[in-house]
Design a protein around this motif. Sequence first.
Motif, PDB file in Angstrom:
ATOM      1  N   GLU A 158      31.967  33.279  30.200  1.00  0.00           N
ATOM      2  CA  GLU A 158      32.090  31.840  29.972  1.00  0.00           C
ATOM      3  C   GLU A 158      33.356  31.495  29.192  1.00  0.00           C
ATOM      4  O   GLU A 158      33.989  30.464  29.430  1.00  0.00           O
ATOM      5  N   ALA A 159      33.735  32.378  28.276  1.00  0.00           N
ATOM      6  CA  ALA A 159      34.967  32.140  27.522  1.00  0.00           C
ATOM      7  C   ALA A 159      36.174  32.161  28.446  1.00  0.00           C
ATOM      8  O   ALA A 159      37.127  31.394  28.268  1.00  0.00           O
ATOM      9  N   GLY A 160      36.135  33.042  29.457  1.00  0.00           N
ATOM     10  CA  GLY A 160      37.230  33.087  30.419  1.00  0.00           C
ATOM     11  C   GLY A 160      37.347  31.806  31.217  1.00  0.00           C
ATOM     12  O   GLY A 160      38.449  31.292  31.460  1.00  0.00           O
ATOM     13  N   VAL A 161      36.209  31.256  31.619  1.00  0.00           N
ATOM     14  CA  VAL A 161      36.212  29.987  32.367  1.00  0.00           C
ATOM     15  C   VAL A 161      36.732  28.857  31.483  1.00  0.00           C
ATOM     16  O   VAL A 161      37.564  28.032  31.905  1.00  0.00           O
ATOM     17  N   THR A 162      36.255  28.817  30.255  1.00  0.00           N
ATOM     18  CA  THR A 162      36.712  27.795  29.316  1.00  0.00           C
ATOM     19  C   THR A 162      38.212  27.889  29.098  1.00  0.00           C
ATOM     20  O   THR A 162      38.916  26.871  29.011  1.00  0.00           O
ATOM     21  N   LEU A 163      38.701  29.117  29.024  1.00  0.00           N
ATOM     22  CA  LEU A 163      40.135  29.341  28.793  1.00  0.00           C
ATOM     23  C   LEU A 163      40.970  28.765  29.936  1.00  0.00           C
ATOM     24  O   LEU A 163      41.968  28.070  29.697  1.00  0.00           O
ATOM     25  N   ILE A 164      40.573  29.035  31.177  1.00  0.00           N
ATOM     26  CA  ILE A 164      41.339  28.526  32.319  1.00  0.00           C
ATOM     27  C   ILE A 164      41.352  27.000  32.332  1.00  0.00           C
ATOM     28  O   ILE A 164      42.350  26.375  32.709  1.00  0.00           O
ATOM     29  N   LYS A 165      40.261  26.396  31.912  1.00  0.00           N
ATOM     30  CA  LYS A 165      40.165  24.932  31.942  1.00  0.00           C
ATOM     31  C   LYS A 165      40.915  24.262  30.796  1.00  0.00           C
ATOM     32  O   LYS A 165      41.146  23.050  30.839  1.00  0.00           O
ATOM     33  N   HIS A 166      41.297  25.019  29.785  1.00  0.00           N
ATOM     34  CA  HIS A 166      41.893  24.392  28.596  1.00  0.00           C
ATOM     35  C   HIS A 166      43.263  23.802  28.941  1.00  0.00           C
ATOM     36  O   HIS A 166      44.098  24.455  29.555  1.00  0.00           O
ATOM     37  N   PRO A 167      43.519  22.570  28.541  1.00  0.00           N
ATOM     38  CA  PRO A 167      44.783  21.926  28.915  1.00  0.00           C
ATOM     39  C   PRO A 167      46.025  22.589  28.345  1.00  0.00           C
ATOM     40  O   PRO A 167      47.129  22.375  28.867  1.00  0.00           O
ATOM     41  N   ALA A 168      45.863  23.383  27.289  1.00  0.00           N
ATOM     42  CA  ALA A 168      47.034  24.062  26.722  1.00  0.00           C
ATOM     43  C   ALA A 168      47.464  25.272  27.543  1.00  0.00           C
ATOM     44  O   ALA A 168      48.586  25.763  27.380  1.00  0.00           O
ATOM     45  N   THR A 219      43.748  40.389  37.468  1.00  0.00           N
ATOM     46  CA  THR A 219      43.623  41.583  38.297  1.00  0.00           C
ATOM     47  C   THR A 219      42.144  41.907  38.392  1.00  0.00           C
ATOM     48  O   THR A 219      41.483  42.137  37.372  1.00  0.00           O
ATOM     49  N   GLY A 220      41.610  41.913  39.623  1.00  0.00           N
ATOM     50  CA  GLY A 220      40.185  42.172  39.763  1.00  0.00           C
ATOM     51  C   GLY A 220      39.715  41.951  41.189  1.00  0.00           C
ATOM     52  O   GLY A 220      40.498  42.045  42.142  1.00  0.00           O
ATOM     53  N   SER A 221      38.446  41.650  41.338  1.00  0.00           N
ATOM     54  CA  SER A 221      37.823  41.548  42.655  1.00  0.00           C
ATOM     55  C   SER A 221      38.249  40.273  43.378  1.00  0.00           C
ATOM     56  O   SER A 221      38.636  39.288  42.760  1.00  0.00           O
ATOM     57  N   THR A 222      38.123  40.321  44.705  1.00  0.00           N
ATOM     58  CA  THR A 222      38.456  39.150  45.503  1.00  0.00           C
ATOM     59  C   THR A 222      37.529  37.985  45.177  1.00  0.00           C
ATOM     60  O   THR A 222      37.979  36.842  45.017  1.00  0.00           O
ATOM     61  N   GLY A 223      36.219  38.259  45.069  1.00  0.00           N
ATOM     62  CA  GLY A 223      35.269  37.194  44.775  1.00  0.00           C
ATOM     63  C   GLY A 223      35.515  36.551  43.428  1.00  0.00           C
ATOM     64  O   GLY A 223      35.555  35.318  43.307  1.00  0.00           O
ATOM     65  N   GLY A 224      35.676  37.382  42.398  1.00  0.00           N
ATOM     66  CA  GLY A 224      35.917  36.848  41.061  1.00  0.00           C
ATOM     67  C   GLY A 224      37.238  36.120  40.975  1.00  0.00           C
ATOM     68  O   GLY A 224      37.338  35.044  40.371  1.00  0.00           O
ATOM     69  N   GLY A 225      38.268  36.696  41.602  1.00  0.00           N
ATOM     70  CA  GLY A 225      39.578  36.070  41.575  1.00  0.00           C
ATOM     71  C   GLY A 225      39.587  34.735  42.290  1.00  0.00           C
ATOM     72  O   GLY A 225      40.209  33.770  41.825  1.00  0.00           O
ATOM     73  N   ARG A 226      38.909  34.681  43.445  1.00  0.00           N
ATOM     74  CA  ARG A 226      38.891  33.422  44.185  1.00  0.00           C
ATOM     75  C   ARG A 226      38.180  32.326  43.391  1.00  0.00           C
ATOM     76  O   ARG A 226      38.611  31.162  43.370  1.00  0.00           O
ATOM     77  N   ALA A 227      37.091  32.673  42.714  1.00  0.00           N
ATOM     78  CA  ALA A 227      36.359  31.687  41.923  1.00  0.00           C
ATOM     79  C   ALA A 227      37.236  31.125  40.803  1.00  0.00           C
ATOM     80  O   ALA A 227      37.262  29.902  40.566  1.00  0.00           O
ATOM     81  N   LEU A 228      37.972  31.999  40.132  1.00  0.00           N
ATOM     82  CA  LEU A 228      38.840  31.542  39.052  1.00  0.00           C
ATOM     83  C   LEU A 228      40.053  30.777  39.597  1.00  0.00           C
ATOM     84  O   LEU A 228      40.509  29.810  38.982  1.00  0.00           O
ATOM     85  N   PHE A 229      40.575  31.225  40.742  1.00  0.00           N
ATOM     86  CA  PHE A 229      41.668  30.508  41.393  1.00  0.00           C
ATOM     87  C   PHE A 229      41.268  29.061  41.682  1.00  0.00           C
ATOM     88  O   PHE A 229      42.038  28.123  41.445  1.00  0.00           O
ATOM     89  N   ASP A 230      40.045  28.897  42.198  1.00  0.00           N
ATOM     90  CA  ASP A 230      39.563  27.548  42.525  1.00  0.00           C
ATOM     91  C   ASP A 230      39.458  26.680  41.272  1.00  0.00           C
ATOM     92  O   ASP A 230      39.739  25.470  41.314  1.00  0.00           O
ATOM     93  N   ILE A 231      39.060  27.296  40.155  1.00  0.00           N
ATOM     94  CA  ILE A 231      38.983  26.536  38.898  1.00  0.00           C
ATOM     95  C   ILE A 231      40.380  26.105  38.461  1.00  0.00           C
ATOM     96  O   ILE A 231      40.604  24.948  38.077  1.00  0.00           O
ATOM     97  N   ALA A 232      41.334  27.027  38.546  1.00  0.00           N
ATOM     98  CA  ALA A 232      42.711  26.704  38.136  1.00  0.00           C
ATOM     99  C   ALA A 232      43.306  25.603  39.007  1.00  0.00           C
ATOM    100  O   ALA A 232      44.016  24.720  38.515  1.00  0.00           O
ATOM    101  N   GLN A 233      43.006  25.650  40.311  1.00  0.00           N
ATOM    102  CA  GLN A 233      43.539  24.643  41.221  1.00  0.00           C
ATOM    103  C   GLN A 233      42.766  23.329  41.153  1.00  0.00           C
ATOM    104  O   GLN A 233      43.283  22.280  41.537  1.00  0.00           O
ATOM    105  N   GLY A 234      41.524  23.388  40.662  1.00  0.00           N
ATOM    106  CA  GLY A 234      40.693  22.199  40.597  1.00  0.00           C
ATOM    107  C   GLY A 234      40.827  21.418  39.309  1.00  0.00           C
ATOM    108  O   GLY A 234      40.176  20.376  39.154  1.00  0.00           O
ATOM    109  N   ARG A 235      41.649  21.898  38.374  1.00  0.00           N
ATOM    110  CA  ARG A 235      41.886  21.147  37.148  1.00  0.00           C
ATOM    111  C   ARG A 235      42.533  19.799  37.453  1.00  0.00           C
ATOM    112  O   ARG A 235      43.190  19.640  38.480  1.00  0.00           O
ATOM    113  N   PRO A 236      42.397  18.815  36.550  1.00  0.00           N
ATOM    114  CA  PRO A 236      43.143  17.561  36.734  1.00  0.00           C
ATOM    115  C   PRO A 236      44.640  17.812  36.858  1.00  0.00           C
ATOM    116  O   PRO A 236      45.345  17.096  37.568  1.00  0.00           O
TER     117      PRO A 236
END
Length: 497
Positions: A198-208, A215-232
Amino acid sequence: MTVVQGYDPRTGEPFGEPIPATTDDRVDALARAAADAFPAWSALPAADRADVLERVADALDASAESLVAVADAETALGVPRLSTELKRTTNQLRLFGQVLREGGYVEAVLDSADPDTIPPRPVLRRMLRPLGTVAVFSASNFPFAFSVAGGDTASALAAGCPVIVKAHSAHPGTSRETARVVASVVPDGVFGIVYGTEAGVTLIKHPAVRAVGFTGSTGGGRALFDIAQGRPDPIPFYGELGSVNPAVVLPGAAAARPEEVATGFAGSLTLGVGQFCTNPGLLFAPESLVPALASAVDGTTGGAMLNERMSDSYRSGTAELVASGLAKQVAAGTAPEAGFTAAPKLFEVPLDVFADNLEKLTEEHFGPAGIVVTYTDPEDLPDVLRRLPGTLTGTVHASDDEHELAGAVASALGGVAGRLIFNGWPTGVAVAWGMHHGGPWPATTNPLHTSVGATSIRRWLAPVTYQSWPDALLPAELRTDNPLGIPRRVDGVLGVH
């Protein structure tokens, strides 16, 4: 309270004290501190940042014995392998010291004014500037080289970006101890670490946070990629994900050196219990080579994987491959019974069956499993190779009289692979100026960039053009007299001027 607990993969038993997961408030505090530190860190002369990176490398080397001991207990990768990996890690930091002192990484461009061109050209001076705070997600399989003080961290710090690392749950103790060393050297706020999913998700969403390395799995990476691209405000996400790393053995090479090829393949396939991102998971070869390949893999020994989830996934994935009826198992190595272990396995499938079921048969089975795809006519290979998913590497083994055919195969692989190897094996990624460790999706989320080598710094930089500014107000890299003596392109001509 949620905690992150390390385990000994050799026994499956907990190792070390659990580490509390990082709270949202703590993530916010680290991100704000990094943002506050960014102006001073990015403005620090490149040579001074190089000094800091080299001091971090020295401090890690001085702590090598204790760091390796913890890492071995948490990963079962072995003291020799981990000692080498830690040295690779400190060499990466020193390489970026060289990159900073050489100075060409900023891609400085100076254009003189030209009132006679259409449209008239003003004085233009362009360079790359750091983006801001970078979130780095550690890899499970490289607790040093692709983790807390690994390539993403080294390149981002070199670029002038503060770094906040999300520790991998497979080696929290190693992450904590490595972070202590790094934090003891760099200025306050320039480096931080968080624990827990959860801290990793919070970190990606932080405006700073302005960019992410993963570096990791396709599934995990894609989920985090979507969060990074889905930010305002979407931010760059540079992920190194899955890769099957196809290798092709042409008939002449198979006939001339079958034992050498088979032994080399088995060694590369099973290196690190198959937990390298560059293990060759697909081998295209004449059917005549299968007995030698099977014999070589039968003689291998597996071992403990990094965690229970990976071990379970490997076993279930290879069992599903057998159950599918698409491939037959032709070899199996051995493995210890205790702990999170995996035994090497080799499967065989004809080229036509592979081509008809390509999506299923190119699924990565992370671990020491490979598929040998047998062919009769090598002229049939390029059309199939072009259909492969994006991959980090492509390999060709050929005899001296097969260079034309090798070129055709390499041309096909070049459309899907980021690095092409001739008469060698893909495991082992040199830390160098000329290395490219990337490839089309799903190997990475951006095929333009590498996660290894000098040019990995390019991910954390963006261009800025200064138009008609007086010389005294420009960054040193763009001043007319070139006080830093760096390579620059002046009116279209590259040189140190």
